[in-house]
Design an enzyme around this catalytic site. Structure first.
Site, PDB file in Angstrom:
ATOM      1  N   ASN A  10      71.683  38.384  64.484  1.00 57.44           N
ATOM      2  CA  ASN A  10      70.225  38.456  64.372  1.00 57.44           C
ATOM      3  C   ASN A  10      69.815  37.383  63.360  1.00 57.44           C
ATOM      4  O   ASN A  10      69.970  37.571  62.166  1.00 57.44           O
ATOM      5  CB  ASN A  10      69.816  39.861  63.891  1.00 57.44           C
ATOM      6  N   TRP A  11      69.312  36.273  63.887  1.00 54.89           N
ATOM      7  CA  TRP A  11      69.009  35.146  63.008  1.00 54.89           C
ATOM      8  C   TRP A  11      67.709  35.327  62.230  1.00 54.89           C
ATOM      9  O   TRP A  11      67.406  34.523  61.344  1.00 54.89           O
ATOM     10  CB  TRP A  11      68.958  33.847  63.815  1.00 54.89           C
ATOM     11  N   LYS A  12      66.904  36.315  62.621  1.00 56.24           N
ATOM     12  CA  LYS A  12      65.619  36.558  61.924  1.00 56.24           C
ATOM     13  C   LYS A  12      64.826  35.251  61.858  1.00 56.24           C
ATOM     14  O   LYS A  12      64.833  34.486  62.818  1.00 56.24           O
ATOM     15  CB  LYS A  12      65.888  37.158  60.540  1.00 56.24           C
ATOM     16  N   HIS A  96      63.695  47.193  64.575  1.00 54.31           N
ATOM     17  CA  HIS A  96      64.391  46.669  63.397  1.00 54.31           C
ATOM     18  C   HIS A  96      63.634  47.071  62.131  1.00 54.31           C
ATOM     19  O   HIS A  96      62.402  47.102  62.124  1.00 54.31           O
ATOM     20  CB  HIS A  96      64.521  45.139  63.491  1.00 54.31           C
ATOM     21  N   GLU A  98      62.885  45.558  59.516  1.00 54.76           N
ATOM     22  CA  GLU A  98      61.870  44.620  59.013  1.00 54.76           C
ATOM     23  C   GLU A  98      60.583  44.742  59.815  1.00 54.76           C
ATOM     24  O   GLU A  98      59.486  44.576  59.279  1.00 54.76           O
ATOM     25  CB  GLU A  98      62.432  43.192  59.033  1.00 54.76           C
ATOM     26  N   GLU A 168      71.341  50.874  61.159  1.00 53.59           N
ATOM     27  CA  GLU A 168      71.237  49.890  60.079  1.00 53.59           C
ATOM     28  C   GLU A 168      70.536  50.530  58.881  1.00 53.59           C
ATOM     29  O   GLU A 168      69.291  50.551  58.828  1.00 53.59           O
ATOM     30  CB  GLU A 168      70.416  48.689  60.543  1.00 53.59           C
ATOM     31  N   GLY A 174      70.639  42.911  54.175  1.00 48.97           N
ATOM     32  CA  GLY A 174      70.351  41.739  53.356  1.00 48.97           C
ATOM     33  C   GLY A 174      70.586  41.945  51.875  1.00 48.97           C
ATOM     34  O   GLY A 174      70.209  41.113  51.056  1.00 48.97           O
ATOM     35  N   SER A 211      74.646  44.028  55.959  1.00 54.91           N
ATOM     36  CA  SER A 211      75.611  43.301  55.128  1.00 54.91           C
ATOM     37  C   SER A 211      77.029  43.283  55.695  1.00 54.91           C
ATOM     38  O   SER A 211      77.995  43.371  54.943  1.00 54.91           O
ATOM     39  CB  SER A 211      75.597  43.843  53.690  1.00 54.91           C
ATOM     40  N   GLY A 232      72.981  39.880  60.250  1.00 52.22           N
ATOM     41  CA  GLY A 232      71.965  38.915  59.851  1.00 52.22           C
ATOM     42  C   GLY A 232      72.606  37.734  59.141  1.00 52.22           C
ATOM     43  O   GLY A 232      73.103  36.787  59.751  1.00 52.22           O
ATOM     44  N   GLY A 233      72.641  37.795  57.804  1.00 52.45           N
ATOM     45  CA  GLY A 233      73.094  36.673  56.966  1.00 52.45           C
ATOM     46  C   GLY A 233      74.389  36.016  57.405  1.00 52.45           C
ATOM     47  O   GLY A 233      74.466  34.781  57.509  1.00 52.45           O
TER      48      GLY A 233
END
Ligand code: PGA
Length: 249
Positions: A10-12, A96, A98, A168, A174, A211, A232-233
């Site tokens: 998930n590149w956001k 999600h 966010e 999640e 993150g 994470s 993500g990261g």
């Protein structure tokens, strides 16, 4: 039944033209012909077409981070499922944290998105998870029950076979603090039982997100009810994402 394994990026709001090209250049054909796991990449909208072209024939599925649950029309800034279909994209994230907590998406809106994606035959990766405060107050299971039932009850009496759930925990996203294998397993087991009891879907694929990194992926993936990861990261660069795809190699 063996559940499908999925490792999803998930590149956001990250990775532009150059980074997208570099990522696919470095991944190359390493995912081609993989049949024991599916690899998904979720770029932001302006790079979907680029990513879809680069992923073609390489065994990587391209998914979208969001969409608006209407056919078309006066919805400034929004993207429709027809547009995604036009680009060959058939998988979407919904719920999600966010979108829920930063963009303020309500349970009702999320429910509408689930129904619309289902109607249009899209595969949904449905994200759920509790905040730290909810966990500390012991509301963990109630929050998960509520997120699942508001999305599905009376909407999807039986979520489709290809629906994926991503657990999640918000406090792990993150932050560098992942849920331990045991914490994640406890929730995945709970979600699996819930989906079985309510909807007869014991075999639903459940990903863990929050994470996930090369140094903790193995502990998480070895848990019996964890079927993969939403990352993500550590998914932004091919080097670390490859270590997650091939965590057991
Ligand atoms: P993270 O994000 O891996 O950077 O914690 C996960 C996600 O939000 O899907």
């Amino acid at each position: 039944m063996t559940r499908k394994k999925i490792i999803a990026a998930n590149w956001k709001m990250n990775n532009m033209t150059a980074e997208t090209a570099a990522f696919f250049g470095a991944i190359g054909d390493s995912c081609k012909g993989l049949n024991d796991r599916e690899v998904i990449v979720t770029p932001s909208f302006p790079y979907l077409a680029q990513a879809a072209a680069l992923a073609k024939g390489r065994g990587i599925t391209i998914a979208a981070q969001d969409f608006h649950p209407e056919e078309n029309g006066a919805f400034t800034g929004e993207v429709s499922l027809a547009m995604l279909t036009d680009l060959g994209v058939r998988t979407v994230l919904i719920g999600h944290s966010e979108r829920r907590h930063v963009m303020g998406e309500t349970h009702e809106h999320i429910r509408k998105k689930v129904a619309f994606a289902q109607k249009k035959g899209f595969r949904v990766i449905f994200c759920i998870g509790e905040t730290l405060a909810q966990r500390q107050k012991g509301e963990l299971f109630a929050v998960i029950d509520h997120q699942l039932s508001t999305a599905f009850d009376g909407n999807l009496t039986c979520p489709p076979d290809d629906m994926v759930i991503a657990y999640e925990p918000v406090w792990a996203i993150g932050t560098g603090v992942n849920a331990t294998g045991a914490q994640a397993q406890e929730m995945h087991d709970y979600i699996r039982h819930f989906m079985d009891k309510q909807y007869g879907r014991k075999d639903i694929v459940i990903l863990y997100g929050g994470s996930v990194k090369p140094d903790n992926v193995k502990e998480l993936m070895l848990m019996p009810d964890i079927d993969g990861a939403l990352v993500g990261g550590a998914s932004l660069k091919a080097e670390s994402f490859s270590k997650l795809i091939f965590w057991d190699k």
